[in-house]
Design an enzyme around this catalytic site. Structure first.
Site, PDB file in Angstrom:
ATOM      1  N   GLU A  65       0.846  -1.188   0.000  1.00 24.80           N
ATOM      2  CA  GLU A  65       0.000   0.000   0.000  1.00 24.80           C
ATOM      3  C   GLU A  65       0.885   1.244   0.000  1.00 24.80           C
ATOM      4  OE1 GLU A  65      -2.428   0.507   3.649  1.00 24.80           O
ATOM      5  OE2 GLU A  65      -1.774  -1.499   4.184  1.00 24.80           O
ATOM      6  N   CYS A  79      -3.753  -3.705   4.186  1.00 26.92           N
ATOM      7  CA  CYS A  79      -2.828  -4.719   4.729  1.00 26.92           C
ATOM      8  C   CYS A  79      -3.217  -6.145   4.371  1.00 26.92           C
ATOM      9  CB  CYS A  79      -2.746  -4.590   6.249  1.00 26.92           C
ATOM     10  SG  CYS A  79      -2.414  -2.928   6.793  1.00 26.92           S
ATOM     11  N   HIS A 127      -3.172 -10.094  11.825  1.00 23.96           N
ATOM     12  CA  HIS A 127      -2.580  -8.842  11.337  1.00 23.96           C
ATOM     13  C   HIS A 127      -2.238  -7.997  12.560  1.00 23.96           C
ATOM     14  CE1 HIS A 127      -1.726  -5.081   9.539  1.00 23.96           C
ATOM     15  NE2 HIS A 127      -2.803  -4.497  10.041  1.00 23.96           N
TER      16      HIS A 127
HETATM   17  N1  CAA Z   1       1.036   3.014  30.347  1.00 21.08           N
HETATM   18  C1  CAA Z   1       0.375   1.927  29.867  1.00 21.08           C
HETATM   19  N2  CAA Z   1      -0.564   2.012  28.891  1.00 21.08           N
HETATM   20  C2  CAA Z   1      -0.821   3.228  28.359  1.00 21.08           C
HETATM   21  C3  CAA Z   1      -0.189   4.392  28.806  1.00 21.08           C
HETATM   22  C4  CAA Z   1       0.786   4.257  29.860  1.00 21.08           C
HETATM   23  N3  CAA Z   1       1.435   5.300  30.338  1.00 21.08           N
HETATM   24  N4  CAA Z   1      -0.658   5.442  28.105  1.00 21.08           N
HETATM   25  C5  CAA Z   1      -1.577   4.957  27.238  1.00 21.08           C
HETATM   26  N5  CAA Z   1      -1.665   3.616  27.386  1.00 21.08           N
HETATM   27  C6  CAA Z   1      -2.516   2.676  26.648  1.00 21.08           C
HETATM   28  C7  CAA Z   1      -3.934   3.185  26.419  1.00 21.08           C
HETATM   29  O1  CAA Z   1      -4.782   2.896  27.524  1.00 21.08           O
HETATM   30  C8  CAA Z   1      -4.302   2.445  25.168  1.00 21.08           C
HETATM   31  O2  CAA Z   1      -4.630   1.094  25.473  1.00 21.08           O
HETATM   32  P1  CAA Z   1      -6.144   0.587  25.340  1.00 21.08           P
HETATM   33  O3  CAA Z   1      -6.550   0.870  23.926  1.00 21.08           O
HETATM   34  O4  CAA Z   1      -6.055  -0.864  25.648  1.00 21.08           O
HETATM   35  O5  CAA Z   1      -6.936   1.394  26.312  1.00 21.08           O
HETATM   36  C9  CAA Z   1      -2.988   2.372  24.387  1.00 21.08           C
HETATM   37  O6  CAA Z   1      -1.955   2.599  25.330  1.00 21.08           O
HETATM   38  C10 CAA Z   1      -2.855   3.433  23.310  1.00 21.08           C
HETATM   39  O7  CAA Z   1      -3.076   4.683  23.895  1.00 21.08           O
HETATM   40  P2  CAA Z   1      -4.029   5.739  23.193  1.00 21.08           P
HETATM   41  O8  CAA Z   1      -5.302   5.077  22.761  1.00 21.08           O
HETATM   42  O9  CAA Z   1      -4.123   6.942  24.038  1.00 21.08           O
HETATM   43  O10 CAA Z   1      -3.131   6.054  21.908  1.00 21.08           O
HETATM   44  P3  CAA Z   1      -3.414   7.043  20.733  1.00 21.08           P
HETATM   45  O11 CAA Z   1      -4.794   7.563  20.745  1.00 21.08           O
HETATM   46  O12 CAA Z   1      -2.309   8.027  20.712  1.00 21.08           O
HETATM   47  O13 CAA Z   1      -3.205   6.098  19.480  1.00 21.08           O
HETATM   48  C11 CAA Z   1      -4.156   4.591  17.883  1.00 21.08           C
HETATM   49  C12 CAA Z   1      -3.730   4.791  19.342  1.00 21.08           C
HETATM   50  C13 CAA Z   1      -5.421   5.391  17.626  1.00 21.08           C
HETATM   51  C14 CAA Z   1      -4.403   3.124  17.621  1.00 21.08           C
HETATM   52  C15 CAA Z   1      -3.021   5.124  16.958  1.00 21.08           C
HETATM   53  O14 CAA Z   1      -1.822   4.443  17.207  1.00 21.08           O
HETATM   54  C16 CAA Z   1      -3.350   5.024  15.494  1.00 21.08           C
HETATM   55  O15 CAA Z   1      -4.085   5.836  14.936  1.00 21.08           O
HETATM   56  N6  CAA Z   1      -2.747   4.023  14.781  1.00 21.08           N
HETATM   57  C17 CAA Z   1      -2.928   3.843  13.365  1.00 21.08           C
HETATM   58  C18 CAA Z   1      -4.198   3.113  13.034  1.00 21.08           C
HETATM   59  C19 CAA Z   1      -4.138   1.664  13.447  1.00 21.08           C
HETATM   60  O16 CAA Z   1      -3.097   1.057  13.546  1.00 21.08           O
HETATM   61  N7  CAA Z   1      -5.308   1.071  13.660  1.00 21.08           N
HETATM   62  C20 CAA Z   1      -5.412  -0.343  13.994  1.00 21.08           C
HETATM   63  C21 CAA Z   1      -6.583  -1.001  13.327  1.00 21.08           C
HETATM   64  S1  CAA Z   1      -6.548  -0.650  11.572  1.00 21.08           S
HETATM   65  C22 CAA Z   1      -5.390  -1.738  10.919  1.00 21.08           C
HETATM   66  O17 CAA Z   1      -5.043  -2.689  11.550  1.00 21.08           O
HETATM   67  C23 CAA Z   1      -4.831  -1.440   9.580  1.00 21.08           C
HETATM   68  C24 CAA Z   1      -3.451  -0.910   9.710  1.00 21.08           C
HETATM   69  O18 CAA Z   1      -2.494  -1.667   9.717  1.00 21.08           O
HETATM   70  C25 CAA Z   1      -3.246   0.527   9.845  1.00 21.08           C
END
Ligand code: CAA
Length: 449
Positions: free
Chosen positions: A83, A120, A244
């Site tokens: 991609e 993916c 994945h």
């Molecule tokens: N200690 C321990 N854990 C902590 C922490 C700390 N100090 N701070 C945060 N966390 C945890 C949170 O609780 C959260 O866990 P849970 O979801 O289990 O509650 C985790 O760490 C992530 O924290 P946030 O949700 O606050 O993180 P974020 O909002 O900054 O980003 C995300 C998370 C939205 C997934 C971001 O990484 C993102 O947009 N990623 C790209 C999209 C993606 O990968 N999506 C996955 C499904 S789509 C897919 O699979 C296709 C692909 O490949 C892209």
């Protein structure tokens, strides 16, 4: 009926490393445990200035061909899943075949080449295409080369920035494979979704939180569809369940849903009932909100049970060892998960031939696919050939400023890309490298001895 599946595999990581807890987190003012514990990642791989999807794919394929003793004559099909393509017409597989022809005497003129796209999921779909091509008898005894290659970069300051990665997985798909054979049964969960997309742009538009929900929903549909043809799945049916892996925390969520589904209406649900109650059934609730609240509570309890934790540690956690160190490789990620599991089994001296894997692939936009695989008697020899540990170990460890410069080098909108302004961080050796631009805007490559 002849078995068809993955005969051999090779993995090439981008040669640079971004340390998430020690380099990225301090620069972002974040707690390092958000990355290591929350997302489950230690580091991301990045391509050096002379690397891209073609060099990584060609290098993985070259290594695979070398340790399998193959020549172009043995390959009847080259499919690239990506991609991160940079050309809307000429497929990346032609660039990769061009690279390989520089180091082999024969040509791939007889080989059917293509490029597959469904985020993916495309790597698994390319394996599917190869499987069907072989099963139909059109392969004339030849194998297919499937290469999943991506530079999974996000715009700076996008929440996805923490989950970046770059690398390629090359797989040889053959009759009577030595690694795993594929089940005929498959399940799909597919819907028109707007969770992650790149409408003619390099970096994705992402609704991160929603993408997590869409992943879980499509994966659940795919599992139910798979069970519709293969029969119910049980927690002890599979030695490993590679998913994945955009980041290991995503797999942690998916595994818990899968486990809940598999134990529903079984003696395992009954055995756990004393500790956490029975699973909430929707029909027993007046509102959807109440049902969801009860489900959350049940899942929280389930996650803490010894039965779940033992299963997760044995069946799912071993699939995450490579991803933790390299980040998201998009099309390659699920294939890293399979390789991690088999590598763990190999290192533990586990006898795995005849055991089954349940493989859950996913692509945003969105579609999940689930099929089973059976580990073949030759698997240990093939896994012993993997060179990924050395690749991970020898990466150059970027500081934050260097990371930003490398990100800019690979940003197609920034002029400095490939013009030599930024020095390479590692020295290429016995590998294909990017060699500038041709007169029609094509990318050029050469092999460095
Ligand atoms: N200690 C321990 N854990 C902590 C922490 C700390 N100090 N701070 C945060 N966390 C945890 C949170 O609780 C959260 O866990 P849970 O979801 O289990 O509650 C985790 O760490 C992530 O924290 P946030 O949700 O606050 O993180 P974020 O909002 O900054 O980003 C995300 C998370 C939205 C997934 C971001 O990484 C993102 O947009 N990623 C790209 C999209 C993606 O990968 N999506 C996955 C499904 S789509 C897919 O699979 C296709 C692909 O490949 C892209």
């Amino acid at each position: 009926m002849t078995d068809v599946g993955i005969d051999a595999i090779e993995i090439w990581t981008g040669k640079l490393k971004l340390d998430l807890p020690n380099t990225f987190a301090p620069a972002k003012g974040e707690d390092p445990e958000k990355y290591t514990k929350g997302l489950g990642l230690n580091a991301s791989s990045f391509p050096d200035t002379y690397e891209d999807i073609v060099t990584m794919g060609a290098n993985a394929a070259h290594r695979l061909m070398e340790h399998e003793g193959l020549t172009p004559e043995d390959i009847g099909r080259i499919d690239v899943a990506t991609e991160s393509s940079f050309d809307n017409s000429k497929p990346v597989s032609t660039y990769i075949a061009g690279c390989l022809e520089r180091v082999y005497e024969g040509k791939f003129s007889h080989a059917n080449k293509g490029e597959r796209k469904f985020a993916c999921l495309a790597g698994t779909q390319s394996i599917d295409d190869a499987y069907n091509w072989i099963k139909s008898g059109r392969n004339r005894g030849r194998s297919a080369l499937v290469i999943a290659t991506d530079t999974a970069l996000y715009a700076r300051n996008d929440p996805g920035e923490a989950t970046q990665g770059a690398g390629a997985v090359a797989m040889l798909i053959s009759e009577d494979p030595d690694l795993v054979s594929l089940s005929t049964e498959q399940g799909y969960g597919s819907a028109d979704e707007t969770d992650f997309l790149k409408p003619n742009q390099q970096f994705p538009s992402v609704d991160g939180k929603r993408s997590v929900q869409v992943y879980l929903a499509r994966m659940r549909e795919a599992l139910e569809d798979f069970e519709g043809v293969a029969g119910r799945t049980h927690t002890d049916d599979f030695a490993y369940i590679p998913f994945h892996t955009p980041f290991p925390g995503m797999v942690r969520k998916a595994a818990l849903f899968g486990y809940r589904h598999m134990i529903r209406d079984t003696s395992m649900e009954d055995d756990l009932a004393g500790e956490i109650g029975r699973q909430p059934r929707e029909e027993a609730f007046d509102s959807e909100g109440d049902f969801e609240e009860a489900l959350r509570e049940y899942m929280d309890g389930l996650k803490r049970t010894d039965a779940y934790q033992e299963w997760y540690a044995r069946v799912v956690d071993p699939t995450l060892t490579i991803s933790r160190e390299v980040g998201n490789w998009y099309t390659g990620s699920v294939h890293l998960a399979r390789a991690s599991a088999l590598k763990t089994a190999f290192e533990e001296g586990r006898e795995l031939a005849g055991e089954r894997l349940l493989v859950g692939s996913y692509g945003s936009g969105a579609q999940a696919e689930i099929h089973a695989e059976t580990v073949q008697p030759g698997w240990e020899e093939k896994i012993a050939d993997l060179t990924i540990d050395e690749g991970i170990e020898r990466r150059y460890d970027l500081d934050y400023d260097e990371y930003e410069r490398v990100h800019d080098v690979h940003n197609h909108d920034i002029e400095s890309d490939g013009d030599g302004e930024i020095e390479e961080f590692t020295a290429p050796e016995s590998e294909f490298v990017f060699d500038g631009w041709g007169r029609m805007g094509e990318r050029k490559y050469r092999f460095v001895e």
